[in-house]
Every structure is written in structure tokens, then in C-alpha cells.
Scaffold this motif. Structure first.
Motif, mmCIF file in Angstrom:
data_model
loop_
_atom_site.group_PDB
_atom_site.id
_atom_site.type_symbol
_atom_site.label_atom_id
_atom_site.label_comp_id
_atom_site.label_asym_id
_atom_site.label_seq_id
_atom_site.Cartn_x
_atom_site.Cartn_y
_atom_site.Cartn_z
ATOM 1 N N VAL A 22 0.814 -1.222 0.000
ATOM 2 C CA VAL A 22 0.000 0.000 0.000
ATOM 3 C C VAL A 22 0.848 1.273 0.000
ATOM 4 C CG1 VAL A 22 -0.363 0.120 2.508
ATOM 5 C CG2 VAL A 22 -2.072 1.066 0.930
ATOM 6 N N GLY A 23 1.959 1.273 0.686
ATOM 7 C CA GLY A 23 2.819 2.462 0.695
ATOM 8 C C GLY A 23 3.333 2.789 -0.701
ATOM 9 N N LEU A 24 3.622 1.748 -1.475
ATOM 10 C CA LEU A 24 4.094 1.942 -2.851
ATOM 11 C C LEU A 24 2.991 2.565 -3.706
ATOM 12 C CD1 LEU A 24 5.757 -1.580 -3.285
ATOM 13 C CD2 LEU A 24 6.850 0.533 -2.498
ATOM 14 N N ILE A 63 6.932 9.183 5.279
ATOM 15 C CA ILE A 63 7.032 7.756 4.980
ATOM 16 C C ILE A 63 5.632 7.149 5.024
ATOM 17 C CG2 ILE A 63 7.968 5.554 5.785
ATOM 18 C CD1 ILE A 63 10.366 7.192 6.901
ATOM 19 N N ILE A 64 5.338 6.339 4.028
ATOM 20 C CA ILE A 64 4.030 5.677 3.970
ATOM 21 C C ILE A 64 4.270 4.174 3.943
ATOM 22 C CG2 ILE A 64 1.832 5.504 2.737
ATOM 23 C CD1 ILE A 64 3.607 8.201 1.346
ATOM 24 N N ASP A 65 3.600 3.462 4.841
ATOM 25 C CA ASP A 65 3.813 2.018 4.921
ATOM 26 C C ASP A 65 2.569 1.349 5.491
ATOM 27 O OD1 ASP A 65 5.131 -0.399 4.736
ATOM 28 O OD2 ASP A 65 6.601 0.049 6.294
ATOM 29 N N ALA A 66 2.521 0.046 5.347
ATOM 30 C CA ALA A 66 1.459 -0.748 5.962
ATOM 31 C C ALA A 66 1.828 -1.020 7.415
ATOM 32 C CB ALA A 66 1.294 -2.061 5.208
ATOM 33 N N PHE A 120 2.917 7.871 7.750
ATOM 34 C CA PHE A 120 1.513 7.528 7.551
ATOM 35 C C PHE A 120 1.456 6.018 7.415
ATOM 36 C CE2 PHE A 120 1.481 11.972 6.398
ATOM 37 C CZ PHE A 120 0.314 12.407 6.997
ATOM 38 N N ALA A 121 0.805 5.384 8.362
ATOM 39 C CA ALA A 121 0.714 3.932 8.387
ATOM 40 C C ALA A 121 -0.736 3.524 8.164
ATOM 41 C CB ALA A 121 1.217 3.403 9.720
ATOM 42 N N ILE A 122 -0.923 2.647 7.214
ATOM 43 C CA ILE A 122 -2.268 2.182 6.880
ATOM 44 C C ILE A 122 -2.446 0.772 7.450
ATOM 45 C CG2 ILE A 122 -3.873 1.637 5.006
ATOM 46 C CD1 ILE A 122 -2.307 3.700 3.310
ATOM 47 N N GLU A 123 -3.490 0.622 8.242
ATOM 48 C CA GLU A 123 -3.764 -0.676 8.863
ATOM 49 C C GLU A 123 -4.079 -1.696 7.780
ATOM 50 O OE1 GLU A 123 -3.823 -1.010 12.412
ATOM 51 O OE2 GLU A 123 -3.910 -3.158 12.047
ATOM 52 N N ALA A 124 -3.223 -2.695 7.673
ATOM 53 C CA ALA A 124 -3.349 -3.714 6.632
ATOM 54 C C ALA A 124 -4.177 -4.890 7.119
ATOM 55 C CB ALA A 124 -1.960 -4.189 6.228
ATOM 56 N N LEU A 125 -4.865 -5.497 6.197
ATOM 57 C CA LEU A 125 -5.657 -6.683 6.512
ATOM 58 C C LEU A 125 -4.865 -7.948 6.202
ATOM 59 C CD1 LEU A 125 -8.454 -7.761 7.373
ATOM 60 C CD2 LEU A 125 -9.126 -7.668 4.964
ATOM 61 N N ASP A 126 -4.153 -7.957 5.061
ATOM 62 C CA ASP A 126 -3.473 -9.169 4.597
ATOM 63 C C ASP A 126 -2.091 -8.815 4.060
ATOM 64 O OD1 ASP A 126 -2.618 -11.509 3.425
ATOM 65 O OD2 ASP A 126 -4.285 -11.660 2.018
ATOM 66 N N CYS A 134 -4.140 -4.965 -3.439
ATOM 67 C CA CYS A 134 -4.544 -4.822 -2.050
ATOM 68 C C CYS A 134 -5.967 -5.338 -1.885
ATOM 69 C CB CYS A 134 -4.503 -3.352 -1.636
ATOM 70 S SG CYS A 134 -2.854 -2.644 -1.598
ATOM 71 N N THR A 135 -6.328 -5.635 -0.663
ATOM 72 C CA THR A 135 -7.710 -6.001 -0.359
ATOM 73 C C THR A 135 -8.593 -4.764 -0.568
ATOM 74 O OG1 THR A 135 -7.370 -5.461 1.962
ATOM 75 C CG2 THR A 135 -7.022 -7.768 1.308
ATOM 76 N N PRO A 136 -9.900 -4.956 -0.788
ATOM 77 C CA PRO A 136 -10.783 -3.801 -1.050
ATOM 78 C C PRO A 136 -10.726 -2.717 0.031
ATOM 79 C CG PRO A 136 -11.921 -5.845 -1.575
ATOM 80 C CD PRO A 136 -10.611 -6.233 -0.929
ATOM 81 N N GLU A 137 -10.639 -3.115 1.289
ATOM 82 C CA GLU A 137 -10.599 -2.129 2.376
ATOM 83 C C GLU A 137 -9.368 -1.227 2.262
ATOM 84 O OE1 GLU A 137 -10.988 -5.382 2.696
ATOM 85 O OE2 GLU A 137 -12.562 -5.864 4.134
ATOM 86 N N ILE A 138 -8.281 -1.795 1.850
ATOM 87 C CA ILE A 138 -7.040 -1.024 1.767
ATOM 88 C C ILE A 138 -7.031 -0.177 0.498
ATOM 89 C CG2 ILE A 138 -4.523 -1.180 1.789
ATOM 90 C CD1 ILE A 138 -6.165 -2.183 4.367
ATOM 91 N N LYS A 139 -7.584 -0.714 -0.590
ATOM 92 C CA LYS A 139 -7.691 0.087 -1.816
ATOM 93 C C LYS A 139 -8.462 1.377 -1.554
ATOM 94 C CE LYS A 139 -7.620 -3.392 -5.472
ATOM 95 N NZ LYS A 139 -8.465 -4.108 -6.450
ATOM 96 N N GLN A 140 -9.518 1.262 -0.739
ATOM 97 C CA GLN A 140 -10.332 2.440 -0.424
ATOM 98 C C GLN A 140 -9.570 3.464 0.410
ATOM 99 O OE1 GLN A 140 -13.883 0.926 1.421
ATOM 100 N NE2 GLN A 140 -14.707 0.109 -0.500
ATOM 101 N N ALA A 141 -8.574 3.025 1.134
ATOM 102 C CA ALA A 141 -7.804 3.942 1.989
ATOM 103 C C ALA A 141 -6.747 4.720 1.199
ATOM 104 C CB ALA A 141 -7.127 3.156 3.116
ATOM 105 N N ILE A 142 -6.398 4.252 0.029
ATOM 106 C CA ILE A 142 -5.313 4.892 -0.733
ATOM 107 C C ILE A 142 -5.619 6.362 -1.041
ATOM 108 C CG2 ILE A 142 -4.050 4.868 -2.931
ATOM 109 C CD1 ILE A 142 -4.100 1.763 -2.718
ATOM 110 N N PRO A 143 -6.789 6.700 -1.637
ATOM 111 C CA PRO A 143 -7.048 8.138 -1.919
ATOM 112 C C PRO A 143 -7.055 8.990 -0.652
ATOM 113 C CG PRO A 143 -8.644 6.733 -3.053
ATOM 114 C CD PRO A 143 -7.867 5.850 -2.127
ATOM 115 N N ALA A 144 -7.569 8.456 0.434
ATOM 116 C CA ALA A 144 -7.595 9.218 1.689
ATOM 117 C C ALA A 144 -6.181 9.480 2.187
ATOM 118 C CB ALA A 144 -8.402 8.455 2.743
ATOM 119 N N CYS A 145 -5.314 8.495 2.070
ATOM 120 C CA CYS A 145 -3.930 8.690 2.522
ATOM 121 C C CYS A 145 -3.213 9.694 1.616
ATOM 122 C CB CYS A 145 -3.191 7.354 2.563
ATOM 123 S SG CYS A 145 -1.582 7.478 3.377
ATOM 124 N N VAL A 146 -3.486 9.636 0.312
ATOM 125 C CA VAL A 146 -2.896 10.605 -0.620
ATOM 126 C C VAL A 146 -3.282 12.022 -0.179
ATOM 127 C CG1 VAL A 146 -3.030 11.496 -2.983
ATOM 128 C CG2 VAL A 146 -2.718 9.035 -2.583
#
Length: 156
Positions: A22-24, A63-66, A120-126, A134-146
Motif C-alpha cells: 500500500v505504501g508503494l 514515509i508511507i507504509d502498511a 503515515f501507516a495504513i492498517e493492513a488486513l493481509d 490490495c484487499t478492497p478495504e485497503i484500496k479504499q484507503a489509498i485516496p484518503a492517505c494521498v
């Protein structure tokens, strides 16, 4: 920070391990939106001491990471500073140096590390399934993190 602040935006992860990438993906989206000579957007799969080579010479790093936390909700985005990882300070081996330890080594050796580091750390599911998506939940978080990173840049 002023307009001359040299900023590194560093997306971290492994694009072959589902949400770990997700960070990538956030960094790739930011690259499309940012075209400023004082901002470098980079994607990397390195960790530990190798991160120091990437951080040297910048005033600020974002830095952006899971991340996976106990009880965390998939897709939740955390804004952290490196001190948040102090409780994980350890060196299991020369190859297993964590982020906080790597920063401490860099400071002790007098490297020109960023004065400000925001994570910025995004809570990962898998993060264990082989997948380039990415899983759907994480895909949805990408624009918000941007958007959160863009706001961080505006605040200076």
C-alpha cells in the motif's frame, strides 16, 4: 517549513504481498499529483539500515507504509512520528534492524537525516498472501492517505 525545504516522500512495502504494497501505491499516486523540484517521491522495498541511504540529505521525510496493530481496523490511517516505534526498539540480528534503531545509528554516525519525519501507516488486513493487489478495504484507503499527505505538505 518554507518552499526550499527538501522533502522526501517514501512509499514502502512489497508489491507482491497484497496490502504490504500500500505504501508503494500511495507514493505512485502522489507522484502523479506532485511536480515540485523540492519534493522527491520514491518507492522502495528496503528496510533497516538501507533506509538511511535514502533519507540522507533531506530536511523532511514523509514515509508511507502498511502496519498491523492489535485491534486495528483495516484501512485505518495513522499519522505517527518515529517515537511511536520506540517500544519496538531492538536488534534481533544485523539483518533485522528496525526503523527506530536505524535512525539512532544514523544519528550516532552523524548522517544528515531529516529534521522532521512523519509516518503515515495504513492498517493492513493481509500482508502474507501473494498478490499484486490490495484487499478492497485497503484500496479504499489509498485516496484518503494521498489527501492526508498532500495536507501534510501544505502545513509545512
Amino acid at each position: 517549513m518554507d518552499g526550499k525545504t527538501k522533502t522526501l516522500i517514501l512509499g514502502m512495502g512489497n508489491s507482491l504481498l497484497s496490502d504490504d504494497g500500500v505504501g508503494l501505491y500511495v507514493a505512485a499516486e502522489l507522484r502523479k499529483k506532485l511536480n515540485q523540484p523540492d519534493i522527491t517521491v520514491m518507492e522502495t522495498g528496503v528496510a533497516g539500515l538501507s533506509l538511511l541511504d535514502l533519507l540522507v540529505g533531506y530536511d523532511r521525510a514523509i514515509i508511507i507504509d502498511a502496519i498491523q496493530t492489535i485491534g486495528g481496523k483495516a484501512g485505518q490511517i495513522y499519522r505517527l512520528d518515529p517515537k511511536a516505534f520506540d517500544t519496538a526498539l531492538h536488534t534481533a540480528s544485523a539483518h533485522g534492524i528496525d526503523f527506530t534503531t536505524a535512525l539512532e545509528f544514523g544519528k550516532k554516525f552523524g548522517l544528515a537525516l531529516p529534521q522532521q519525519i512523519v509516518i503515515f501507516a495504513i492498517e493492513a488486513l493481509d500482508i502474507s498472501t501473494f498478490s499484486e493487489e490490495c484487499t478492497p478495504e485497503i484500496k479504499q484507503a489509498i485516496p484518503a492517505c494521498v489527501e492526508m499527505v498532500l495536507q501534510e505538505l501544505k502545513m509545512g
